[in-house]
Design an enzyme around this catalytic site. Structure first.
Site, PDB file in Angstrom:
ATOM      1  CB  SER A   1      -0.859   0.010   1.271  1.00  0.00           C
ATOM      2  OG  SER A   1      -1.531   1.242   1.412  1.00  0.00           O
TER       3      SER A   1
ATOM      4  CE1 TYR B   1      -3.844  -2.068   5.277  1.00  0.00           C
ATOM      5  CE2 TYR B   1      -3.297   0.199   4.703  1.00  0.00           C
ATOM      6  CZ  TYR B   1      -3.735  -1.053   4.335  1.00  0.00           C
ATOM      7  OH  TYR B   1      -4.069  -1.299   3.014  1.00  0.00           O
TER       8      TYR B   1
HETATM    9  P1  NAP Z   1     -11.411  -5.840   0.333  1.00  0.00           P
HETATM   10  O1  NAP Z   1     -12.394  -5.474  -0.736  1.00  0.00           O
HETATM   11  O2  NAP Z   1     -11.807  -5.722   1.756  1.00  0.00           O
HETATM   12  O3  NAP Z   1     -10.860  -7.292   0.018  1.00  0.00           O
HETATM   13  C1  NAP Z   1     -10.013  -7.979   0.906  1.00  0.00           C
HETATM   14  C2  NAP Z   1     -10.422  -9.432   0.912  1.00  0.00           C
HETATM   15  O4  NAP Z   1      -9.530 -10.143   1.782  1.00  0.00           O
HETATM   16  C3  NAP Z   1     -11.842  -9.649   1.466  1.00  0.00           C
HETATM   17  O5  NAP Z   1     -12.524 -10.606   0.696  1.00  0.00           O
HETATM   18  C4  NAP Z   1     -11.569 -10.156   2.869  1.00  0.00           C
HETATM   19  O6  NAP Z   1     -12.611 -10.949   3.423  1.00  0.00           O
HETATM   20  C5  NAP Z   1     -10.312 -10.975   2.625  1.00  0.00           C
HETATM   21  N1  NAP Z   1      -9.604 -11.278   3.853  1.00  0.00           N
HETATM   22  C6  NAP Z   1      -9.478 -10.499   4.971  1.00  0.00           C
HETATM   23  N2  NAP Z   1      -8.772 -11.146   5.905  1.00  0.00           N
HETATM   24  C7  NAP Z   1      -8.444 -12.353   5.390  1.00  0.00           C
HETATM   25  C8  NAP Z   1      -7.728 -13.473   5.872  1.00  0.00           C
HETATM   26  N3  NAP Z   1      -7.205 -13.487   7.114  1.00  0.00           N
HETATM   27  N4  NAP Z   1      -7.571 -14.551   5.075  1.00  0.00           N
HETATM   28  C9  NAP Z   1      -8.092 -14.555   3.827  1.00  0.00           C
HETATM   29  N5  NAP Z   1      -8.791 -13.537   3.295  1.00  0.00           N
HETATM   30  C10 NAP Z   1      -8.964 -12.447   4.075  1.00  0.00           C
HETATM   31  O7  NAP Z   1     -10.102  -4.930   0.194  1.00  0.00           O
HETATM   32  P2  NAP Z   1      -9.319  -4.330  -1.070  1.00  0.00           P
HETATM   33  O8  NAP Z   1      -9.451  -2.870  -0.979  1.00  0.00           O
HETATM   34  O9  NAP Z   1      -9.633  -5.052  -2.314  1.00  0.00           O
HETATM   35  O10 NAP Z   1      -7.828  -4.680  -0.596  1.00  0.00           O
HETATM   36  C11 NAP Z   1      -7.047  -5.711  -1.173  1.00  0.00           C
HETATM   37  C12 NAP Z   1      -5.603  -5.477  -0.783  1.00  0.00           C
HETATM   38  O11 NAP Z   1      -5.174  -4.209  -1.274  1.00  0.00           O
HETATM   39  C13 NAP Z   1      -5.378  -5.441   0.740  1.00  0.00           C
HETATM   40  O12 NAP Z   1      -4.163  -6.070   1.053  1.00  0.00           O
HETATM   41  C14 NAP Z   1      -5.306  -3.951   1.027  1.00  0.00           C
HETATM   42  O13 NAP Z   1      -4.581  -3.675   2.193  1.00  0.00           O
HETATM   43  C15 NAP Z   1      -4.617  -3.450  -0.223  1.00  0.00           C
HETATM   44  N6  NAP Z   1      -4.837  -2.028  -0.486  1.00  0.00           N
HETATM   45  C16 NAP Z   1      -6.082  -1.509  -0.686  1.00  0.00           C
HETATM   46  C17 NAP Z   1      -6.232  -0.146  -0.939  1.00  0.00           C
HETATM   47  C18 NAP Z   1      -7.559   0.503  -1.166  1.00  0.00           C
HETATM   48  O14 NAP Z   1      -7.598   1.747  -1.270  1.00  0.00           O
HETATM   49  N7  NAP Z   1      -8.650  -0.227  -1.277  1.00  0.00           N
HETATM   50  C19 NAP Z   1      -5.101   0.677  -0.980  1.00  0.00           C
HETATM   51  C20 NAP Z   1      -3.848   0.120  -0.777  1.00  0.00           C
HETATM   52  C21 NAP Z   1      -3.718  -1.232  -0.536  1.00  0.00           C
HETATM   53  P3  NAP Z   1     -13.722 -10.206   4.352  1.00  0.00           P
HETATM   54  O15 NAP Z   1     -14.536  -9.373   3.396  1.00  0.00           O
HETATM   55  O16 NAP Z   1     -14.482 -11.315   4.993  1.00  0.00           O
HETATM   56  O17 NAP Z   1     -12.938  -9.379   5.342  1.00  0.00           O
END
Ligand code: NAP
Length: 242
Positions: free
Chosen positions: A130, A143
């Site tokens: 991130s 985080y």
């Molecule tokens: P998201 O829509 O919340 O997707 C994350 C997925 O990971 C969800 O399906 C979640 O399940 C699952 N998950 C959570 N804990 C887990 C575990 N212990 N084992 C297996 N699966 C698990 O988030 P996203 O925004 O797509 O984020 C994806 C990645 O990108 C993350 O690593 C996040 O930190 C990174 N990121 C996101 C952003 C942003 O702006 N969105 C920016 C920078 C980095 P649940 O729904 O049940 O929790």
């Protein structure tokens, strides 16, 4: 193989990989969402439940995946959990949850999925860190520590794997419109104001889409990135260019 592949960036990545002709294994803890996506994308997608915090579950997922397909070409360490809390109000359980999901998880996945790649002499691992792993933000110690740790973990692994034929690289998304961002704005006193604020964070003046991040993941999965080892790619609408 995409962890947390049922929503947001993981789901967009699954869609792109299927469109490119890949067979995709989605692992998640949200099996309802994972199975709904698999139903939408068809036979190319398989789902397993796997909590990346648990070595037993990661080991079982690796054994099942290699028993079924014999090889895994691409591992996307995408599953993540966010926390916005002042450092002195963060509980030990919250700290452990974020660090275990966002940093220990990718290590466990590498520990159990990468050795067969090394044996095969090829593979690509993409860690989703991130913007918070590169620069400081308020309310982000857990985080940011996990995501910053993941950047360094990627570089350390890149050196260990350098001559094996297995590549490992890292994508650092900026502000991306996904469920994670939705949850963050839900917690703010004024959701609309929070959404407007998020649109102004990146110099491009809007949030990114999950599909825009999926494109960079596809790049690291493909031979087009054959010379990239330990690379850290900002996909952040110019934020780190400031
Ligand atoms: P998201 O829509 O919340 O997707 C994350 C997925 O990971 C969800 O399906 C979640 O399940 C699952 N998950 C959570 N804990 C887990 C575990 N212990 N084992 C297996 N699966 C698990 O988030 P996203 O925004 O797509 O984020 C994806 C990645 O990108 C993350 O690593 C996040 O930190 C990174 N990121 C996101 C952003 C942003 O702006 N969105 C920016 C920078 C980095 P649940 O729904 O049940 O929790």
């Amino acid at each position: 193989m995409i962890t947390g592949g049922s929503s947001g960036i993981g789901a967009a990545t699954a869609r792109r990989f299927v469109a490119e002709g890949a067979e995709v294994l989605i692992t998640d803890i949200n099996m309802e969402a994972a199975d709904a996506l698999a139903a939408e994308l068809g036979d190319a997608v398989t789902t397993f439940r796997c909590d990346v915090k648990s070595e037993a579950e990661v080991k079982a997922a690796a054994e099942a995946a290699y028993a079924r397909w014999g090889k895994v070409d691409v591992l996307v360490n995408n599953a993540g959990s966010e926390l916005n809390r002042p450092y002195d109000e963060t509980t030990e359980d919250e700290w452990d949850h974020v660090l275990n999901t966002d940093l220990k998880g990718p290590w466990l996945m590498c520990k159990h999925f990468v050795p067969p790649m090394v044996k095969a002499g090829s593979g690509s691992v993409i860690n989703i860190s991130s913007l918070n792993g590169l620069v400081g933000f308020p309310l982000s110690t857990a985080y940011g520590s996990a995501k910053g740790g993941l950047v360094v973990f990627t570089r350390d692994m890149a050196i260990e794997l350098a001559t094996t034929g297995v590549r490992i690289n890292c994508v650092c998304p900026g502000v991306i419109e996904t469920g994670m961002m939705e949850r963050w704005t839900d917690r703010m006193p004024d959701k609309e104001a929070a959404q407007t604020m998020l649109k102004g964070v990146m110099p491009i003046g809007r949030m990114g889409t999950a599909d825009e991040v999926a494109g960079s993941i596809l790049f690291f999965a493909s031979a087009d990135s054959s010379l990239c080892q330990g690379a850290v790619l900002s996909v952040d609408g110019g934020f780190t260019a400031q």
